[in-house]
Scaffold this motif. Sequence first.
Motif, mmCIF file in Angstrom:
data_model
loop_
_atom_site.group_PDB
_atom_site.id
_atom_site.type_symbol
_atom_site.label_atom_id
_atom_site.label_comp_id
_atom_site.label_asym_id
_atom_site.label_seq_id
_atom_site.Cartn_x
_atom_site.Cartn_y
_atom_site.Cartn_z
ATOM 1 N N VAL A 1 42.320 40.635 29.103
ATOM 2 C CA VAL A 1 43.670 40.780 28.546
ATOM 3 C C VAL A 1 43.836 39.881 27.320
ATOM 4 N N TYR A 2 43.325 38.662 27.395
ATOM 5 C CA TYR A 2 43.436 37.719 26.281
ATOM 6 C C TYR A 2 42.705 38.241 25.034
ATOM 7 N N CYS A 3 41.491 38.731 25.217
ATOM 8 C CA CYS A 3 40.721 39.241 24.077
ATOM 9 C C CYS A 3 41.399 40.468 23.468
ATOM 10 N N TYR A 4 42.042 41.251 24.301
ATOM 11 C CA TYR A 4 42.701 42.474 23.824
ATOM 12 C C TYR A 4 44.029 42.179 23.137
ATOM 13 N N ARG A 5 44.886 41.424 23.804
ATOM 14 C CA ARG A 5 46.252 41.252 23.318
ATOM 15 C C ARG A 5 46.413 40.109 22.325
ATOM 16 N N VAL A 6 45.627 39.062 22.471
ATOM 17 C CA VAL A 6 45.777 37.890 21.604
ATOM 18 C C VAL A 6 44.775 37.927 20.447
ATOM 19 N N LEU A 7 43.512 38.220 20.770
ATOM 20 C CA LEU A 7 42.484 38.247 19.728
ATOM 21 C C LEU A 7 42.342 39.620 19.078
ATOM 22 N N HIS A 8 42.978 40.636 19.678
ATOM 23 C CA HIS A 8 42.985 42.000 19.122
ATOM 24 C C HIS A 8 41.574 42.570 18.962
ATOM 25 N N MET A 9 40.713 42.228 19.909
ATOM 26 C CA MET A 9 39.342 42.712 19.879
ATOM 27 C C MET A 9 39.228 44.033 20.644
ATOM 28 N N THR A 10 38.113 44.697 20.456
ATOM 29 C CA THR A 10 37.760 45.821 21.327
ATOM 30 C C THR A 10 37.091 45.243 22.557
ATOM 31 N N VAL A 11 37.613 45.586 23.725
ATOM 32 C CA VAL A 11 37.187 44.953 24.970
ATOM 33 C C VAL A 11 36.576 45.986 25.916
ATOM 34 N N ILE A 12 35.395 45.678 26.423
ATOM 35 C CA ILE A 12 34.792 46.466 27.493
ATOM 36 C C ILE A 12 34.980 45.671 28.774
ATOM 37 N N SER A 13 35.893 46.140 29.612
ATOM 38 C CA SER A 13 36.215 45.463 30.865
ATOM 39 C C SER A 13 35.419 46.115 31.984
ATOM 40 N N CYS A 14 34.472 45.396 32.520
ATOM 41 C CA CYS A 14 33.615 45.939 33.576
ATOM 42 C C CYS A 14 34.222 45.611 34.930
ATOM 43 N N CYS A 15 34.538 46.646 35.688
ATOM 44 C CA CYS A 15 35.149 46.487 37.002
ATOM 45 C C CYS A 15 34.230 47.063 38.071
ATOM 46 N N HIS A 16 34.213 46.426 39.227
ATOM 47 C CA HIS A 16 33.415 46.936 40.340
ATOM 48 C C HIS A 16 34.042 48.187 40.925
ATOM 49 N N ASN A 17 35.379 48.230 40.930
ATOM 50 C CA ASN A 17 36.106 49.354 41.512
ATOM 51 C C ASN A 17 37.143 49.853 40.515
ATOM 52 N N LEU A 18 36.949 51.052 39.988
ATOM 53 C CA LEU A 18 37.863 51.590 38.990
ATOM 54 C C LEU A 18 39.225 51.950 39.587
ATOM 55 N N GLU A 19 39.315 51.948 40.918
ATOM 56 C CA GLU A 19 40.589 52.220 41.579
ATOM 57 C C GLU A 19 41.338 50.936 41.917
ATOM 58 N N SER A 20 40.758 49.785 41.615
ATOM 59 C CA SER A 20 41.417 48.519 41.925
ATOM 60 C C SER A 20 42.666 48.361 41.079
ATOM 61 N N GLN A 21 43.568 47.510 41.550
ATOM 62 C CA GLN A 21 44.814 47.289 40.822
ATOM 63 C C GLN A 21 44.547 46.711 39.437
ATOM 64 N N GLY A 22 43.567 45.805 39.367
ATOM 65 C CA GLY A 22 43.223 45.218 38.080
ATOM 66 C C GLY A 22 42.722 46.249 37.096
ATOM 67 N N ALA A 23 41.852 47.143 37.558
ATOM 68 C CA ALA A 23 41.323 48.196 36.683
ATOM 69 C C ALA A 23 42.442 49.128 36.218
ATOM 70 N N GLN A 24 43.377 49.428 37.114
ATOM 71 C CA GLN A 24 44.483 50.309 36.751
ATOM 72 C C GLN A 24 45.398 49.664 35.703
ATOM 73 N N LEU A 25 45.645 48.357 35.846
ATOM 74 C CA LEU A 25 46.469 47.658 34.860
ATOM 75 C C LEU A 25 45.789 47.652 33.494
ATOM 76 N N LEU A 26 44.484 47.466 33.488
ATOM 77 C CA LEU A 26 43.750 47.499 32.223
ATOM 78 C C LEU A 26 43.754 48.901 31.631
ATOM 79 N N GLN A 27 43.693 49.903 32.492
ATOM 80 C CA GLN A 27 43.700 51.282 32.034
ATOM 81 C C GLN A 27 45.013 51.603 31.308
ATOM 82 N N GLN A 28 46.101 51.032 31.795
ATOM 83 C CA GLN A 28 47.393 51.256 31.147
ATOM 84 C C GLN A 28 47.408 50.705 29.722
#
Length: 331
Positions: free
Chosen positions: A45-72
């Motif tokens: 989130v920091y790299c995306y929103r503050v540093l405005h970078m392109t971020v590849i967020s690797c999640c173990h479970n794409l259905e997890s709450q964290g993955a869903q929040l990042l998807q939004q």
Amino acid sequence: MGSRNQLLNALKRCLGMGRRQLSVGPHQVVLVTGCDSGLGHSLAVYCYRVLHMTVISCCHNLESQGAQLLQQMSSENERRRMHIWQLDLLEPESIVQLHAKLEQLLASTDCHLMALVNNAGVMCFGEFEWQLPAQIEHQLNCNLLGTMRLTRQLLPLLRQQRARIINVTSHCGFQALPALAPYAATKAALRVWNDALRIELQPHGMEVINFVPGSFVLESNIAARQQQQAQQQLEAFSAEQLAYYGSYFKVFHEYLSMLSGFKRPNQLQDEALLAKFKDALTNAQPKTLYIHEPWRYKVYRWLFKLTPTPLTDWLVLRFCAMPSFESAQRS
């Protein structure tokens, strides 16, 4: 000439000279593992929103709450800068697939791979005699071997892009703690591997950084399954172990009950930690080691270096402040 330049760069680092910040933005890519929750989620989130970078967020479970929040977040900008990819460090094929997707992304855009952040990890509490072989091997396989598998797979691409590697380790890698022996072993091994890799990759213009973020186990899900793991340990006890450890085991895991259960992912609001991460990520000549810790950690870590082993062991127990076998026997 190469050796001379390396010596000059080493002297500059020692003297804190030549420290300038690299520019970051949408064209720089950072790949972070372990983004379902905790530190990994916060760094993404920091790299995306503050540093405005392109971020590849690797999640173990794409259905997890964290993955869903990042998807939004991925739909917040016309230029898609948040990518949520599934990654299982225990499965070589998952790593190969991620590598192929990363190559495709870089080939199809004008982006540059700036860093790999090896953050994913698992933890299991319990004395070494209690921990099951599967629990021990899972920590070794994910924390150490999985990190090595991913890094080795990506190294040619990282070298071509002159990307840096940031390995998230732990204070346990410097001073092992009771009830975390396998976990500490993985983090100590990562620390030593990090140092060797740093020296190997210097001639190729690459940085390898050890990032020690401090303890925030209550804000992450690294120990979310602790009570299930404890039940597995208890069920595997022999009659002798149950009679010997029974009361201590119960008190120990009742104390740790606060760790269990999955918590909602949240961005860590520790500005000092994020500032250190930014420096590790963007400084042209970063430090080789970043340690984030409260004053209590600093004092204990200083004492651990100075005291003889019997006193160090006593200090470690004071530092952990967890139930002991002796206290359980008296209660």
